[in-house]
Design a protein around this motif. Structure first.
Motif, short mmCIF file in Angstrom:
data_model
loop_
_atom_site.label_atom_id
_atom_site.label_comp_id
_atom_site.label_asym_id
_atom_site.label_seq_id
_atom_site.Cartn_x
_atom_site.Cartn_y
_atom_site.Cartn_z
N PRO A 131 -1.64 -116.48 -41.38
CA PRO A 131 -1.36 -116.92 -40.13
C PRO A 131 -1.92 -116.05 -38.97
CG PRO A 131 0.67 -116.37 -41.18
CD PRO A 131 -0.35 -116.35 -42.02
N ALA A 132 -2.21 -116.88 -37.73
CA ALA A 132 -2.77 -115.98 -36.75
C ALA A 132 -1.99 -115.48 -35.85
CB ALA A 132 -3.70 -117.09 -36.08
N SER A 133 -0.59 -115.66 -35.68
CA SER A 133 0.24 -115.04 -34.82
C SER A 133 0.86 -114.02 -35.50
CB SER A 133 1.39 -115.95 -34.31
OG SER A 133 2.39 -116.09 -35.39
N GLN A 134 1.26 -112.91 -34.96
CA GLN A 134 1.90 -111.67 -35.47
C GLN A 134 3.42 -112.15 -36.04
OE1 GLN A 134 2.42 -108.29 -33.05
NE2 GLN A 134 4.66 -108.35 -33.53
N GLU A 135 4.01 -112.88 -35.56
CA GLU A 135 5.45 -113.37 -35.95
C GLU A 135 5.17 -114.09 -37.21
OE1 GLU A 135 9.24 -112.60 -36.00
OE2 GLU A 135 8.13 -111.93 -34.63
N LEU A 136 4.37 -115.15 -37.31
CA LEU A 136 4.08 -115.82 -38.52
C LEU A 136 3.64 -114.74 -39.62
CD1 LEU A 136 2.91 -119.33 -37.10
CD2 LEU A 136 5.10 -118.72 -38.39
N ALA A 137 2.68 -114.14 -39.43
CA ALA A 137 2.16 -113.10 -40.48
C ALA A 137 3.25 -112.36 -41.06
CB ALA A 137 0.94 -112.45 -39.89
N LEU A 138 4.07 -111.86 -40.26
CA LEU A 138 5.31 -111.04 -40.36
C LEU A 138 6.11 -111.69 -41.34
CD1 LEU A 138 6.90 -108.51 -40.40
CD2 LEU A 138 7.86 -109.25 -38.21
N GLN A 139 6.35 -113.10 -41.04
CA GLN A 139 7.11 -113.84 -41.95
C GLN A 139 6.44 -114.07 -43.34
OE1 GLN A 139 8.24 -117.38 -39.79
NE2 GLN A 139 9.08 -116.51 -38.03
N ARG A 140 5.36 -114.29 -43.14
CA ARG A 140 4.65 -114.41 -44.51
C ARG A 140 4.69 -113.13 -45.51
NH1 ARG A 140 -2.11 -114.27 -45.57
NH2 ARG A 140 -1.81 -114.49 -47.74
N LEU A 141 4.77 -112.12 -44.82
CA LEU A 141 4.81 -110.63 -45.36
C LEU A 141 6.47 -110.68 -45.97
CD1 LEU A 141 4.04 -108.01 -46.41
CD2 LEU A 141 4.12 -107.08 -44.18
N GLN A 142 7.10 -110.80 -45.17
CA GLN A 142 8.87 -110.83 -45.60
C GLN A 142 9.02 -111.62 -46.68
OE1 GLN A 142 10.00 -111.27 -41.62
NE2 GLN A 142 11.17 -109.68 -41.76
N ALA A 143 8.23 -113.26 -46.87
CA ALA A 143 8.44 -114.11 -47.82
C ALA A 143 7.78 -113.47 -49.11
CB ALA A 143 7.65 -115.08 -47.28
N ALA A 144 6.66 -112.72 -49.05
CA ALA A 144 6.03 -112.19 -50.14
C ALA A 144 6.70 -111.12 -50.87
CB ALA A 144 4.66 -111.79 -49.79
N PHE A 145 7.65 -110.26 -50.07
CA PHE A 145 8.60 -109.12 -50.77
C PHE A 145 9.57 -110.01 -51.45
CE2 PHE A 145 6.47 -105.70 -48.24
CZ PHE A 145 6.38 -104.49 -49.16
#
Length: 176
Positions: free
Chosen positions: A120-134
């Motif tokens: 995702p292009a936004s910082q917040e959504l990319a951070l959420q993607r990373l948290q979900a991956a962990f």
């Protein structure tokens, strides 16, 4: 026969040089314990904060890159380094990182064959993607896929690799 001997010699020499060189590199302070819980804590602290990169990729690109690596450990990397590399130089590099408790790698190098880091292009959504991956990785009990460079890793080794990878990239991320 000569080619095999040459390749083995190059691999052993490369491993020795790699180990000596990376061992000598300074480490920056870790933001938390090298554990899944430590990484979760660090990522939670980044939520809602404006971040900038001191150089290289934007924070959202870093988060997408780290998420890709975690996702690929479960789903399979798009491309692997040659088998001889994944059985010699790669595991030796990981062993050095593991002993040091810190990783050093080029911070602008994409995973071979990986999708662009735009979504995702936004910082917040990319951070959420990373948290979900962990989170997905923490609960994953299926067969893990070989790392594109390190080869076969078990769950604990992969957890350590993912956290050290994240911390290495976060060394270039600062509050705005």
């Amino acid at each position: 026969m000569r080619r095999r001997t040459l390749l083995k010699g190059a691999a052993v020499g490369g491993v020795a040089a790699l180990g000596a060189g990376f061992w000598a590199l300074p480490t920056s302070p870790r933001p938390a314990a090298v554990s899944l819980d430590g990484a979760r804590q660090v990522l939670d602290e980044l939520q809602g904060r404006a971040l900038v990169a001191t150089r290289g990729w934007s924070p959202q690109e870093v988060f997408n890159h780290c998420a890709q690596s975690i996702e690929y450990s479960m789903d399979g990397y798009p491309e692997l380094k040659p088998a001889w590399f994944r059985h010699s130089v790669g595991p030796a590099a990981f062993a050095v990182f593991s002993v040091r408790g810190a990783m050093r790698h080029p911070l602008d190098e994409v995973i071979p064959g990986a999708a662009p880091l735009a979504e995702p292009a936004s910082q917040e959504l990319a951070l959420q993607r990373l948290q979900a991956a962990f989170e997905r990785f923490a609960g994953y009990d299926g067969e893990l896929q070989p790392h594109f460079a390190y080869g076969a890793l078990d769950h604990a080794e992969y957890a350590e690799a993912h956290v050290m990878h994240l911390y290495n990239h976060l060394s270039l991320i600062r509050p705005a």
